[in-house]
Design an enzyme around this catalytic site. Structure first.
Site, mmCIF file in Angstrom:
data_model
loop_
_atom_site.group_PDB
_atom_site.id
_atom_site.type_symbol
_atom_site.label_atom_id
_atom_site.label_comp_id
_atom_site.label_asym_id
_atom_site.label_seq_id
_atom_site.Cartn_x
_atom_site.Cartn_y
_atom_site.Cartn_z
ATOM 1 N N SER A 161 0.821 -1.210 0.000
ATOM 2 C CA SER A 161 0.000 0.000 0.000
ATOM 3 C C SER A 161 0.857 1.263 0.000
ATOM 4 C CB SER A 161 -0.919 0.012 1.229
ATOM 5 O OG SER A 161 -1.655 -1.177 1.303
HETATM 6 N N1 SAM Z 1 -0.135 -3.683 4.010
HETATM 7 C C1 SAM Z 1 0.227 -4.503 2.889
HETATM 8 C C2 SAM Z 1 1.531 -4.014 2.297
HETATM 9 O O1 SAM Z 1 1.855 -2.839 2.460
HETATM 10 O O2 SAM Z 1 2.227 -4.810 1.668
HETATM 11 C C3 SAM Z 1 -0.899 -4.374 1.910
HETATM 12 C C4 SAM Z 1 -1.149 -5.587 1.076
HETATM 13 S S1 SAM Z 1 -2.375 -5.553 -0.172
HETATM 14 C C5 SAM Z 1 -2.988 -3.951 -0.367
HETATM 15 C C6 SAM Z 1 -3.731 -6.431 0.565
HETATM 16 C C7 SAM Z 1 -3.446 -7.878 0.852
HETATM 17 O O3 SAM Z 1 -4.645 -8.476 1.383
HETATM 18 C C8 SAM Z 1 -3.036 -8.714 -0.330
HETATM 19 O O4 SAM Z 1 -1.776 -9.278 -0.116
HETATM 20 C C9 SAM Z 1 -4.127 -9.798 -0.424
HETATM 21 O O5 SAM Z 1 -3.646 -11.068 -0.831
HETATM 22 C C10 SAM Z 1 -4.625 -9.826 1.012
HETATM 23 N N2 SAM Z 1 -5.969 -10.399 1.208
HETATM 24 C C11 SAM Z 1 -7.093 -10.272 0.468
HETATM 25 N N3 SAM Z 1 -8.114 -10.968 1.017
HETATM 26 C C12 SAM Z 1 -7.617 -11.548 2.137
HETATM 27 C C13 SAM Z 1 -8.169 -12.384 3.145
HETATM 28 N N4 SAM Z 1 -9.451 -12.779 3.139
HETATM 29 N N5 SAM Z 1 -7.367 -12.792 4.153
HETATM 30 C C14 SAM Z 1 -6.064 -12.422 4.199
HETATM 31 N N6 SAM Z 1 -5.483 -11.620 3.283
HETATM 32 C C15 SAM Z 1 -6.247 -11.190 2.263
#
Ligand code: SAM
Length: 227
Positions: free
Chosen positions: A68
């Site tokens: 993000s």
């Molecule tokens: N804070 C993280 C970073 O800076 O790297 C943001 C990661 S990204 C915006 C959101 C993440 O949520 C993704 O890696 C995605 O695979 C994960 N995600 C989506 N649905 C999910 C779920 N039900 N449980 C766990 N993770 C999930």
């Protein structure tokens, strides 16, 4: 042990400029700004995009996901204000960068990611840097992590069609949760608080675009586990 900030002098200037950008967006808390100086984001993103690590933008981390935008993460930290005794639940470990920032503020971070490869990569980087207060799990974070509940802070980095009841149930009295909620294309960022046993919701930012929260209380991930 103090997490080890591996210094790479190629990135010092870019990191300072990022901190100025974050400050210009209204994040004045010095403790938060110092975290962005302490944690080397270029180690959390894939090598091929390390040169973009200190842009104030989302950076691709593979598997269709992104790390993000740093100023948005600073905003999360400002609103959630994790304290040194707080148990923190993070949904969507992704690169593990926010996990590291949270681990420096709170007591312990429990972070759930549905994509195994991302979780494994984040674990490796966090271990290399000496973080001892982070537990990672691969699974559906829309159902939370009941074993360690209640949490004083819950942070969700993916967008949900509604606020998952399982996460609300795991929010402690006085606890704070940030979660983007809305349509798949655009969402409101909601601050959810449990105050005197009641749940209060407030929209703190509109027009956000997050990757979808896939799973039981999120969007259908193509399995049979949808709501
Ligand atoms: N804070 C993280 C970073 O800076 O790297 C943001 C990661 S990204 C915006 C959101 C993440 O949520 C993704 O890696 C995605 O695979 C994960 N995600 C989506 N649905 C999910 C779920 N039900 N449980 C766990 N993770 C999930």
């Amino acid at each position: 042990m103090e997490p080890d900030a591996v210094e790479d002098y190629r990135f010092v200037g870019a990191r300072r400029r990022l901190i100025e950008t974050i400050r210009a967006q209204g994040i004045e808390d010095l403790e938060i700004l110092r975290l962005f100086d302490r944690v080397p984001r270029h180690l959390f993103v894939p090598e091929g995009v390390a040169h973009r690590a200190y842009e104030d933008s989302a950076v691709p981390i593979g598997f269709g996901q992104t790390a993000s935008q740093p100023s948005l993460q600073a905003y999360y930290l400002q609103l959630l204000a994790p304290g040194p005794d707080d148990r923190i639940l993070e949904i969507g470990t992704g690169s593990g960068y926010l996990t590291a920032l949270l681990a420096l503020l709170g007591d312990r971070v429990y972070s759930v990611e549905r994509i195994r490869e991302l979780s494994v990569r984040a674990r490796r980087v966090l271990d290399q840097m000496g973080y001892k207060n982070v537990a990672l799990m691969v699974g559906d974070g829309s159902i939370g992590w009941r074993r360690y509940a209640p949490f004083q802070v819950i942070t969700v980095a993916a967008a949900s069609p509604s606020i998952p009841t399982a996460l609300v149930d795991q929010l402690d009295e006085g606890g704070r949760m940030l979660i983007p909620v809305g349509r798949r294309e655009v969402q409101d960022l909601l601050l959810v608080r449990r105050i005197d046993g009641r749940i209060e919701e407030e929209s703190v930012r509109d027009g956000c675009t997050f990757v979808p929260l896939l799973g039981r209380y999120g969007w259908d991930d193509g399995t049979d586990s949808g709501p």
